[in-house]
Design an enzyme around this catalytic site. Structure first.
Site, PDB file in Angstrom:
ATOM      1  N   TYR A 111      18.595  40.522   3.651  1.00 12.00           N
ATOM      2  CA  TYR A 111      18.752  40.907   2.249  1.00 12.00           C
ATOM      3  C   TYR A 111      20.063  41.674   2.074  1.00 12.00           C
ATOM      4  O   TYR A 111      20.765  41.499   1.085  1.00 12.00           O
ATOM      5  CB  TYR A 111      17.558  41.755   1.793  1.00 12.00           C
ATOM      6  N   ASN A 134      12.962  33.502  -7.497  1.00  9.02           N
ATOM      7  CA  ASN A 134      13.571  32.172  -7.395  1.00  9.02           C
ATOM      8  C   ASN A 134      12.555  31.098  -7.777  1.00  9.02           C
ATOM      9  O   ASN A 134      11.528  30.960  -7.119  1.00  9.02           O
ATOM     10  CB  ASN A 134      14.072  31.945  -5.961  1.00  9.02           C
ATOM     11  N   CYS A 142      15.652  30.341  -0.431  1.00  7.79           N
ATOM     12  CA  CYS A 142      15.294  31.744  -0.251  1.00  7.79           C
ATOM     13  C   CYS A 142      14.517  31.959   1.054  1.00  7.79           C
ATOM     14  O   CYS A 142      14.442  33.082   1.543  1.00  7.79           O
ATOM     15  CB  CYS A 142      14.515  32.271  -1.444  1.00  7.79           C
ATOM     16  N   HIS A 143      13.985  30.884   1.642  1.00  6.41           N
ATOM     17  CA  HIS A 143      13.279  31.021   2.925  1.00  6.41           C
ATOM     18  C   HIS A 143      14.224  31.421   4.046  1.00  6.41           C
ATOM     19  O   HIS A 143      13.777  31.876   5.089  1.00  6.41           O
ATOM     20  CB  HIS A 143      12.540  29.715   3.279  1.00  6.41           C
ATOM     21  N   GLU A 169      13.945  23.847  10.458  1.00  5.07           N
ATOM     22  CA  GLU A 169      15.408  23.880  10.543  1.00  5.07           C
ATOM     23  C   GLU A 169      15.881  24.178  11.965  1.00  5.07           C
ATOM     24  O   GLU A 169      16.897  23.657  12.396  1.00  5.07           O
ATOM     25  CB  GLU A 169      15.981  24.881   9.542  1.00  5.07           C
TER      26      GLU A 169
END
Length: 181
Positions: A111, A134, A142-143, A169
């Site tokens: 953040y 979001n 945002c993940h 990912e």
């Protein structure tokens, strides 16, 4: 006759594995990707709040290109999204959501990294609130934002979905780690 201000928001359901997510679009782009297990009434309430004069119309065909991109992402065949999004928020929220799109696939930022990216290093809490608001999960990634200590923190889609997306990912040849800019 349709009021000039009235918009049509088209929606459909994205099904993938155990998840069903509502997706919706305006004429400008994807405006909403919902939560697993969310009800139609929750989608309707969200749309009503942001587009008070909009009509919600189910249109699977209109959402197919967006849902196809998401399916390709889930299958590990897509690392970025090309179809437009139409996200509405405060100028600060929109600035944060734009910054989220700069986080590369397979990477995570904290953040405070996002606060530094927008040149407001003291706005970490406000950044967290904007990220939580979001409306387009996954496409606006945002993940990829985690705690400064590497902890997987809250996520509008639930921590299970966040962990799944980060794992997905990381399995596609890119290891995620906190950005140290």
């Amino acid at each position: 006759m349709m009021n000039k201000k009235e918009k049509v928001i088209e929606w459909s359901i994205l099904e993938y594995g155990q998840w069903q997510l509502y997706a919706a679009k305006t004429e400008k782009g994807l405006c909403y990707v919902g939560l697993p297990g969310e009800s139609y009434e929750e989608l309707e309430a969200w749309i009503q709040k942001r587009f008070p004069v909009a009509s919600l119309v189910e249109n699977e065909e209109a959402l197919t290109p967006y849902i196809d991109e998401l399916h390709e992402y889930f299958k590990g065949r897509r690392q970025s999204f090309f179809l437009p999004v139409d996200v509405k928020g405060t100028p600060f929220q929109e600035e944060i959501w734009e910054a989220l799109k700069q986080i590369p696939y397979g990477k995570t930022y904290s953040y405070s990294d996002i606060a530094a990216l927008i040149q407001r290093p003291k706005a970490v809490r406000a950044v967290g609130r904007a990220i939580g608001a979001n409306p387009v999960l996954i496409n606006v990634p945002c993940h990829r934002v985690i705690g400064k200590n590497g902890a997987i923190t809250g996520y509008r889609g639930g921590v299970d979905l966040k962990e799944y997306l980060l794992q997905l990912e990381s399995q596609n040849g890119v290891w995620y780690s906190e950005n140290k800019n």
